[in-house]
Design an enzyme around this catalytic site. Sequence first.
Site, mmCIF file in Angstrom:
data_model
loop_
_atom_site.group_PDB
_atom_site.id
_atom_site.type_symbol
_atom_site.label_atom_id
_atom_site.label_comp_id
_atom_site.label_asym_id
_atom_site.label_seq_id
_atom_site.Cartn_x
_atom_site.Cartn_y
_atom_site.Cartn_z
ATOM 1 N N ASP A 20 -9.620 5.764 9.352
ATOM 2 C CA ASP A 20 -10.185 5.138 8.153
ATOM 3 C C ASP A 20 -11.678 4.949 8.361
ATOM 4 O OD1 ASP A 20 -7.649 4.986 6.991
ATOM 5 O OD2 ASP A 20 -7.208 3.105 8.003
ATOM 6 N N LYS A 42 -4.282 10.398 11.518
ATOM 7 C CA LYS A 42 -3.923 10.237 10.100
ATOM 8 C C LYS A 42 -5.174 10.368 9.235
ATOM 9 C CE LYS A 42 -2.819 6.080 7.956
ATOM 10 N NZ LYS A 42 -3.429 6.010 6.620
ATOM 11 N N ASP A 69 -2.009 11.448 4.670
ATOM 12 C CA ASP A 69 -1.432 10.275 3.983
ATOM 13 C C ASP A 69 -2.079 10.117 2.605
ATOM 14 O OD1 ASP A 69 -0.371 7.742 3.385
ATOM 15 O OD2 ASP A 69 -1.802 6.697 4.679
ATOM 16 N N LEU A 70 -1.609 10.937 1.648
ATOM 17 C CA LEU A 70 -2.195 10.873 0.300
ATOM 18 C C LEU A 70 -1.279 10.164 -0.686
ATOM 19 C CD1 LEU A 70 -3.831 14.417 -0.014
ATOM 20 C CD2 LEU A 70 -4.812 12.294 0.848
ATOM 21 N N LYS A 71 -0.088 9.791 -0.272
ATOM 22 C CA LYS A 71 0.856 9.040 -1.123
ATOM 23 C C LYS A 71 0.944 9.630 -2.523
ATOM 24 C CE LYS A 71 0.173 4.655 1.365
ATOM 25 N NZ LYS A 71 -0.915 5.010 2.289
ATOM 26 N N HIS A 73 2.110 10.828 -6.109
ATOM 27 C CA HIS A 73 2.991 10.210 -7.116
ATOM 28 C C HIS A 73 2.672 10.857 -8.459
ATOM 29 C CE1 HIS A 73 4.768 6.186 -8.814
ATOM 30 N NE2 HIS A 73 5.423 7.255 -9.216
ATOM 31 N N ASP A 74 3.495 11.818 -8.872
ATOM 32 C CA ASP A 74 3.250 12.514 -10.145
ATOM 33 C C ASP A 74 4.561 13.171 -10.557
ATOM 34 O OD1 ASP A 74 1.951 13.876 -12.314
ATOM 35 O OD2 ASP A 74 0.073 13.782 -11.166
ATOM 36 N N PRO A 76 7.455 15.997 -10.924
ATOM 37 C CA PRO A 76 7.931 16.878 -9.844
ATOM 38 C C PRO A 76 7.151 18.176 -9.708
ATOM 39 C CG PRO A 76 9.795 15.910 -10.986
ATOM 40 C CD PRO A 76 8.583 15.497 -11.760
ATOM 41 N N THR A 78 4.025 18.939 -10.521
ATOM 42 C CA THR A 78 2.667 18.736 -9.990
ATOM 43 C C THR A 78 2.717 18.426 -8.495
ATOM 44 O OG1 THR A 78 1.981 17.933 -12.146
ATOM 45 C CG2 THR A 78 0.554 17.374 -10.294
ATOM 46 N N THR A 126 3.194 -2.696 1.155
ATOM 47 C CA THR A 126 3.278 -4.016 1.797
ATOM 48 C C THR A 126 2.268 -4.997 1.204
ATOM 49 O OG1 THR A 126 1.937 -3.100 3.558
ATOM 50 C CG2 THR A 126 4.269 -3.348 4.019
ATOM 51 N N ARG A 187 -0.317 -4.553 15.946
ATOM 52 C CA ARG A 187 -1.420 -5.197 16.662
ATOM 53 C C ARG A 187 -0.967 -5.539 18.073
ATOM 54 N NH1 ARG A 187 -3.739 -3.340 13.168
ATOM 55 N NH2 ARG A 187 -5.226 -4.189 11.701
ATOM 56 N N GLN A 196 -4.375 -7.483 7.888
ATOM 57 C CA GLN A 196 -2.907 -7.373 7.943
ATOM 58 C C GLN A 196 -2.338 -8.778 8.065
ATOM 59 O OE1 GLN A 196 -1.355 -4.672 7.371
ATOM 60 N NE2 GLN A 196 -2.382 -2.903 8.270
ATOM 61 N N GLY A 216 -4.728 1.560 13.277
ATOM 62 C CA GLY A 216 -6.098 1.858 12.863
ATOM 63 C C GLY A 216 -7.108 1.112 13.700
ATOM 64 N N ARG A 217 -7.592 -0.019 13.139
ATOM 65 C CA ARG A 217 -8.734 -0.724 13.723
ATOM 66 C C ARG A 217 -8.628 -1.112 15.201
ATOM 67 N NH1 ARG A 217 -8.884 -4.092 8.297
ATOM 68 N NH2 ARG A 217 -6.713 -3.463 8.530
HETATM 69 O O1 C5P Z 1 -6.510 -0.798 10.785
HETATM 70 P P1 C5P Z 1 -5.032 -0.929 10.602
HETATM 71 O O2 C5P Z 1 -4.244 -0.778 11.887
HETATM 72 O O3 C5P Z 1 -4.653 -2.163 9.827
HETATM 73 O O4 C5P Z 1 -4.672 0.348 9.710
HETATM 74 C C1 C5P Z 1 -3.392 0.565 9.222
HETATM 75 C C2 C5P Z 1 -3.335 1.859 8.468
HETATM 76 O O5 C5P Z 1 -2.040 1.924 7.869
HETATM 77 C C3 C5P Z 1 -4.339 1.995 7.333
HETATM 78 O O6 C5P Z 1 -4.660 3.388 7.210
HETATM 79 C C4 C5P Z 1 -3.572 1.543 6.124
HETATM 80 O O7 C5P Z 1 -4.009 2.145 4.934
HETATM 81 C C5 C5P Z 1 -2.167 2.032 6.468
HETATM 82 N N1 C5P Z 1 -1.095 1.311 5.798
HETATM 83 C C6 C5P Z 1 -0.903 -0.060 5.927
HETATM 84 N N2 C5P Z 1 0.138 -0.666 5.275
HETATM 85 C C7 C5P Z 1 0.965 0.053 4.526
HETATM 86 C C8 C5P Z 1 0.799 1.429 4.399
HETATM 87 C C9 C5P Z 1 -0.258 2.029 5.063
HETATM 88 O O8 C5P Z 1 -1.645 -0.727 6.626
HETATM 89 N N3 C5P Z 1 1.970 -0.528 3.941
#
Ligand code: C5P
Length: 235
Positions: A20, A42, A69-71, A73-74, A76, A78, A126, A187, A196, A216-217
């Site tokens: 990200d 990702k 990870d483009l999620k 939603h359209d 079928p 497309t 979430t 974490r 989060q 991620g972070r």
């Molecule tokens: O930095 P962090 O560990 O919070 O990043 C989590 C990654 O997971 C991000 O790319 C976020 O968009 C993705 N994600 C999330 N919760 C979801 C679905 C995806 O945190 N329910």
Amino acid sequence: MEAGLNQANPLNEKVIVALDVASSREALALAEALQGSGCWLKIGLELYAITGLNLIEEFKRMGYKLFLDLKLHDIPTTVERTLRVLCAAGVDMVDLHCAGGYEMMARAAEVCHQAGIKVIGVTVLTSLGEEDLRELGVQGSARAQVVNLAQLAKKAGLDGVVASAQEAAILRSSLGPDFLLVTPGIRPPGSEKNDQVRVVTPAEALRAGSSYLVVGRPVTRAADPRQALESLWRC
Ligand code: C5P
């Protein structure tokens, strides 16, 4: 669970590092720092908006497995046509919203499996609480809706779902051992939660039945991302 810093922990193959970041330069620097560790990368909406599919070839050359990870939603047709393009780009896993319905998921599964690519579903974001779901007209609990959509995803032939690690145990028991559970919100003990709310440690997520941990972070913002990746297992 320990591994020396110069030695990649085999558990890294279960980690999907979320790139990200706001530029190809930063994404490539992270890929270089993590090369050889065994983790996946990702590419989410932000990086895709900046680079499109341009970094995929380079990441593959560096030996990475890639989750795009483009999620989607359209309708079928497309989704199916878009997935044909994405599958040809060389990624290993893609995702779509289960709320697109059975037909959309089934056609997506067919296209991806012909190309040898995993496709997983997003159940309930979430970021949505019970009250948000009421506003959207969903009766019942968020958890019930997650299980319901995951069961539909499995019936439609998807390989798994993205879910909170806190839902991993119930999903694992209702969907069986082979269904992929890809869980963000990870974490290491004592680290920053950032935005989060409900987090679990890497070890807890694996115990609950996660197949892949999206991190991620804790890795990407670390001074030494490779060390931070290996440190996930030092607990
Ligand atoms: O930095 P962090 O560990 O919070 O990043 C989590 C990654 O997971 C991000 O790319 C976020 O968009 C993705 N994600 C999330 N919760 C979801 C679905 C995806 O945190 N329910």
